[in-house]
Design an enzyme around this catalytic site. Structure first.
Site, PDB file in Angstrom:
ATOM      1  N   ARG A  36      22.158   3.217 -45.961  1.00  0.00           N
ATOM      2  CA  ARG A  36      22.283   4.305 -46.981  1.00  0.00           C
ATOM      3  C   ARG A  36      23.555   4.474 -47.487  1.00  0.00           C
ATOM      4  O   ARG A  36      23.858   5.517 -47.857  1.00  0.00           O
ATOM      5  CB  ARG A  36      21.394   5.580 -46.585  1.00  0.00           C
ATOM      6  CG  ARG A  36      20.111   5.461 -46.285  1.00  0.00           C
ATOM      7  CD  ARG A  36      19.395   5.530 -47.503  1.00  0.00           C
ATOM      8  NE  ARG A  36      17.759   5.726 -47.258  1.00  0.00           N
ATOM      9  CZ  ARG A  36      17.288   6.834 -47.215  1.00  0.00           C
ATOM     10  NH1 ARG A  36      17.846   8.165 -47.596  1.00  0.00           N
ATOM     11  NH2 ARG A  36      15.740   6.961 -46.963  1.00  0.00           N
ATOM     12  N   ARG A  40      23.435   9.765 -52.175  1.00  0.00           N
ATOM     13  CA  ARG A  40      23.674  11.003 -52.611  1.00  0.00           C
ATOM     14  C   ARG A  40      25.275  11.655 -52.285  1.00  0.00           C
ATOM     15  O   ARG A  40      25.747  12.688 -52.982  1.00  0.00           O
ATOM     16  CB  ARG A  40      22.498  12.069 -52.756  1.00  0.00           C
ATOM     17  CG  ARG A  40      21.397  11.828 -53.668  1.00  0.00           C
ATOM     18  CD  ARG A  40      20.420  12.567 -53.274  1.00  0.00           C
ATOM     19  NE  ARG A  40      19.998  12.259 -51.725  1.00  0.00           N
ATOM     20  CZ  ARG A  40      18.748  12.599 -51.351  1.00  0.00           C
ATOM     21  NH1 ARG A  40      18.148  13.612 -51.722  1.00  0.00           N
ATOM     22  NH2 ARG A  40      18.453  12.112 -49.924  1.00  0.00           N
ATOM     23  N   ARG A  49      22.265   8.123 -60.817  1.00  0.00           N
ATOM     24  CA  ARG A  49      21.164   8.499 -60.852  1.00  0.00           C
ATOM     25  C   ARG A  49      20.451   9.387 -61.992  1.00  0.00           C
ATOM     26  O   ARG A  49      19.365   9.431 -62.354  1.00  0.00           O
ATOM     27  CB  ARG A  49      20.931   9.329 -59.301  1.00  0.00           C
ATOM     28  CG  ARG A  49      19.960  10.147 -59.277  1.00  0.00           C
ATOM     29  CD  ARG A  49      18.881   9.143 -58.541  1.00  0.00           C
ATOM     30  NE  ARG A  49      17.655   9.969 -57.937  1.00  0.00           N
ATOM     31  CZ  ARG A  49      16.788  10.783 -58.561  1.00  0.00           C
ATOM     32  NH1 ARG A  49      17.067  10.738 -59.958  1.00  0.00           N
ATOM     33  NH2 ARG A  49      16.172  11.416 -57.927  1.00  0.00           N
ATOM     34  N   ASP A  86      14.460   0.361 -52.373  1.00  0.00           N
ATOM     35  CA  ASP A  86      13.801   1.336 -51.377  1.00  0.00           C
ATOM     36  C   ASP A  86      12.539   0.469 -50.615  1.00  0.00           C
ATOM     37  O   ASP A  86      12.189  -0.355 -51.400  1.00  0.00           O
ATOM     38  CB  ASP A  86      13.146   2.381 -51.739  1.00  0.00           C
ATOM     39  CG  ASP A  86      12.908   3.541 -50.798  1.00  0.00           C
ATOM     40  OD1 ASP A  86      13.808   4.181 -50.751  1.00  0.00           O
ATOM     41  OD2 ASP A  86      11.806   3.530 -50.578  1.00  0.00           O
ATOM     42  N   TYR A 162       3.374   5.660 -45.225  1.00  0.00           N
ATOM     43  CA  TYR A 162       3.691   6.180 -46.396  1.00  0.00           C
ATOM     44  C   TYR A 162       2.488   5.981 -47.292  1.00  0.00           C
ATOM     45  O   TYR A 162       1.984   6.814 -48.274  1.00  0.00           O
ATOM     46  CB  TYR A 162       4.865   5.787 -46.984  1.00  0.00           C
ATOM     47  CG  TYR A 162       6.103   6.429 -46.497  1.00  0.00           C
ATOM     48  CD1 TYR A 162       6.639   7.622 -46.899  1.00  0.00           C
ATOM     49  CD2 TYR A 162       6.953   5.649 -45.775  1.00  0.00           C
ATOM     50  CE1 TYR A 162       7.762   8.219 -46.342  1.00  0.00           C
ATOM     51  CE2 TYR A 162       8.026   6.034 -45.160  1.00  0.00           C
ATOM     52  CZ  TYR A 162       8.466   7.359 -45.402  1.00  0.00           C
ATOM     53  OH  TYR A 162       9.541   8.071 -44.875  1.00  0.00           O
TER      54      TYR A 162
HETATM   55  O1  CP3 Z   1      21.204   1.541 -47.187  1.00  0.00           O
HETATM   56  C1  CP3 Z   1      21.009   1.607 -48.342  1.00  0.00           C
HETATM   57  O2  CP3 Z   1      22.140   2.066 -48.982  1.00  0.00           O
HETATM   58  C2  CP3 Z   1      20.388   0.947 -49.312  1.00  0.00           C
HETATM   59  C3  CP3 Z   1      19.307   1.560 -49.903  1.00  0.00           C
HETATM   60  C4  CP3 Z   1      18.263   2.255 -49.222  1.00  0.00           C
HETATM   61  C5  CP3 Z   1      17.589   3.408 -49.783  1.00  0.00           C
HETATM   62  N1  CP3 Z   1      16.357   3.612 -49.087  1.00  0.00           N
HETATM   63  C6  CP3 Z   1      17.832   4.383 -50.869  1.00  0.00           C
HETATM   64  C7  CP3 Z   1      17.515   5.591 -51.100  1.00  0.00           C
HETATM   65  C8  CP3 Z   1      17.327   1.751 -48.160  1.00  0.00           C
HETATM   66  C9  CP3 Z   1      17.694   0.724 -47.157  1.00  0.00           C
HETATM   67  C10 CP3 Z   1      16.416   2.770 -47.885  1.00  0.00           C
HETATM   68  C11 CP3 Z   1      15.442   2.528 -46.899  1.00  0.00           C
HETATM   69  C12 CP3 Z   1      14.164   3.520 -46.625  1.00  0.00           C
HETATM   70  N2  CP3 Z   1      13.578   4.212 -47.647  1.00  0.00           N
HETATM   71  C13 CP3 Z   1      13.897   4.107 -45.416  1.00  0.00           C
HETATM   72  C14 CP3 Z   1      14.170   3.287 -44.102  1.00  0.00           C
HETATM   73  C15 CP3 Z   1      15.359   3.687 -43.577  1.00  0.00           C
HETATM   74  C16 CP3 Z   1      15.512   5.082 -43.165  1.00  0.00           C
HETATM   75  O3  CP3 Z   1      16.128   5.959 -43.788  1.00  0.00           O
HETATM   76  O4  CP3 Z   1      14.658   5.317 -42.350  1.00  0.00           O
HETATM   77  C17 CP3 Z   1      12.798   4.727 -45.706  1.00  0.00           C
HETATM   78  C18 CP3 Z   1      12.023   5.620 -44.680  1.00  0.00           C
HETATM   79  C19 CP3 Z   1      12.662   5.144 -47.252  1.00  0.00           C
HETATM   80  C20 CP3 Z   1      11.790   5.984 -47.832  1.00  0.00           C
HETATM   81  C21 CP3 Z   1      12.265   6.982 -48.450  1.00  0.00           C
HETATM   82  N3  CP3 Z   1      13.222   6.564 -49.448  1.00  0.00           N
HETATM   83  C22 CP3 Z   1      12.410   8.311 -48.366  1.00  0.00           C
HETATM   84  C23 CP3 Z   1      11.849   8.969 -47.067  1.00  0.00           C
HETATM   85  C24 CP3 Z   1      13.459   9.182 -49.300  1.00  0.00           C
HETATM   86  C25 CP3 Z   1      13.484  10.188 -49.591  1.00  0.00           C
HETATM   87  C26 CP3 Z   1      14.347  10.943 -48.523  1.00  0.00           C
HETATM   88  C27 CP3 Z   1      15.832  11.352 -49.204  1.00  0.00           C
HETATM   89  O5  CP3 Z   1      16.766  11.248 -48.493  1.00  0.00           O
HETATM   90  O6  CP3 Z   1      15.712  11.971 -50.138  1.00  0.00           O
HETATM   91  C28 CP3 Z   1      13.739   7.908 -50.177  1.00  0.00           C
HETATM   92  C29 CP3 Z   1      14.687   7.942 -51.086  1.00  0.00           C
HETATM   93  C30 CP3 Z   1      15.952   7.371 -51.329  1.00  0.00           C
HETATM   94  N4  CP3 Z   1      16.209   5.872 -50.894  1.00  0.00           N
HETATM   95  C31 CP3 Z   1      17.296   7.783 -51.651  1.00  0.00           C
HETATM   96  C32 CP3 Z   1      18.358   6.630 -51.627  1.00  0.00           C
HETATM   97  C33 CP3 Z   1      19.448   6.674 -52.001  1.00  0.00           C
HETATM   98  C34 CP3 Z   1      17.600   9.090 -52.203  1.00  0.00           C
HETATM   99  C35 CP3 Z   1      16.753   9.308 -53.649  1.00  0.00           C
HETATM  100  C36 CP3 Z   1      17.713  10.017 -54.794  1.00  0.00           C
HETATM  101  O7  CP3 Z   1      18.644   9.701 -55.112  1.00  0.00           O
HETATM  102  O8  CP3 Z   1      17.091  11.175 -55.009  1.00  0.00           O
END
Ligand code: CP3
Length: 356
Positions: A36, A40, A49, A86, A162
């Site tokens: 990640r 943010r 974003r 994602d 999910y």
């Molecule tokens: O690693 C990276 O920088 C690449 C991008 C990436 C994102 N999500 C961007 C993201 C990767 C590899 C993921 C994987 C992901 N997404 C997982 C597996 C890894 C982990 O963290 O367990 C999971 C479970 C998800 C599902 C997901 N996406 C959730 C639960 C959420 C919300 C949680 C949160 O932090 O708000 C997301 C949103 C998400 N995916 C964001 C980002 C940068 C935040 C969204 C935003 O900008 O509002």
């Protein structure tokens, strides 16, 4: 002296540090990237974003997704870029409605039962996800030649959770109920996801991803027999199928919370590296796993938020235990939004200064 930079023939170019480490070499200092790393905690991410309007729009606009992927590379000179996308792109590609709501997280039209599977289809997947593959091509053009590009997907169990729950869940009650009450339908969903994940990862490799990481974030929510059946076995199947088509691509598995089952993951044919969550004991990992695969991890993301001497001591301990073997520095889970940027810079500096 005749002017102009010398062009180095491809055969003499130094291989990317991340790919060397994933290929089994000890690289000193170890390569570093963070799960990640685009997100943010970066002001420039928050600006993009807002400009994109929604998280899905950001993921599905190749130019914006490529730009966001490159932001942390410019700031910290990590050894790898991970595609900004994602794990819920796969349900979107299969035809399920996926949205992200601020403050809530992902929202999907939950699958009620096995009957709902008939509304999902593999046919449009790679067309619906074409912007993702285009973003990979754009990133590859811009990356410095020492920086590797990682593609990724969610593992079937985590993505299925999910799809069934309709969003994040505390206890996976609906998904576990499906698994036990209608095992045949659950099996069909996992089989569909093995297929979809293989297609998605292969398309990313074809577009230029040099390594692929499979995120099984909720592997730790299952008891051992279920973890073997619904996490380990599908991961092994995906690795075998991707490697058959792309033998050169490096594969990293991240079965978060898998405990001693990490040993079985290390024995999966074709796996190059395991990403360790923060609970994995380092001496055990070095002795039981590092002889078989490269290791990646495992700083607790909370310590990156804390910074200072607590972080420095934890980083030194990880380097002491794991950096004598094949190793990639990373966190044990994704970077938290409240992480100070200065702590990330301090982390990179400490890892880069490591000598032994
Ligand atoms: O690693 C990276 O920088 C690449 C991008 C990436 C994102 N999500 C961007 C993201 C990767 C590899 C993921 C994987 C992901 N997404 C997982 C597996 C890894 C982990 O963290 O367990 C999971 C479970 C998800 C599902 C997901 N996406 C959730 C639960 C959420 C919300 C949680 C949160 O932090 O708000 C997301 C949103 C998400 N995916 C964001 C980002 C940068 C935040 C969204 C935003 O900008 O509002």
């Amino acid at each position: 002296m005749s002017g102009g930079p010398k062009t180095v023939p491809a055969s003499q170019r130094v291989a990317k540090p991340l790919l060397r480490a994933l290929g089994g070499e000890r690289v000193a200092p170890p390569p570093i990237w963070l799960m990640r790393q685009a997100g943010r905690y970066l002001a420039e991410y928050r600006a993009m974003r807002t400009q994109a309007g929604s998280f899905m729009a950001l993921c599905l606009d190749p130019a914006l997704a490529a730009e966001v992927t490159l932001q942390p590379i410019r700031r910290f000179e990590f050894d790898a870029a991970i595609l900004f996308s994602d794990i819920l792109m796969v349900p979107h590609g299969l035809g399920q409605r996926v949205g992200f709501e601020d403050g809530i997280g992902p929202q999907l039209d939950a699958l009620a039962d096995g009957g709902a599977l008939s509304r999902l289809s593999l046919a449009p997947l790679t067309t619906r996800l074409a912007p993702v593959y285009r973003a990979i091509e754009l990133v590859r053009r811009e990356l410095p030649e020492t920086v590797a590009l990682i593609g990724f997907a969610g593992a079937p169990w985590t993505v299925a959770s999910y799809m069934i729950e309709g969003g994040p869940s505390e206890d996976y009650a609906k998904a576990k109920a499906w698994m036990t009450r209608d095992a045949a339908a659950f099996e069909r969903l996992i089989a569909l996801l093995v297929e979809a994940t293989t297609m998605h990862l292969c398309a990313q490799a074809a577009a230029g991803a040099e390594a692929l990481q499979l995120f099984d974030s909720w592997a730790g929510a299952l008891a051992e027999p279920e973890r073997r059946r619904w996490c380990l076995a599908p991961a092994a199947e995906i690795v075998a199928r991707v490697k058959r088509r792309f033998p050169e691509v490096r594969i990293i598995l991240f079965p978060r919370g898998a405990g001693s089952l990490y040993r079985d993951y290390a024995a999966v044919p074709g796996v190059d590296a395991l990403s360790l969550d923060s609970t994995v004991e380092l001496d055990w990992a070095r002795d039981e796993l590092q002889g078989k695969v490269a290791l990646q991890g495992n700083l607790d993301p909370k310590l990156l938020v804390a910074g200072g001497s607590a972080m420095r001591a934890a980083v030194a301990r990880i380097l002491d235990r794991l950096a004598d073997g094949r190793f990639v520095f990373n966190l044990g889970h994704g970077i938290l939004p409240e992480t100070p940027v200065a702590h990330v810079a301090a982390l990179v500096a400490q890892v880069r200064a490591h000598r032994r």
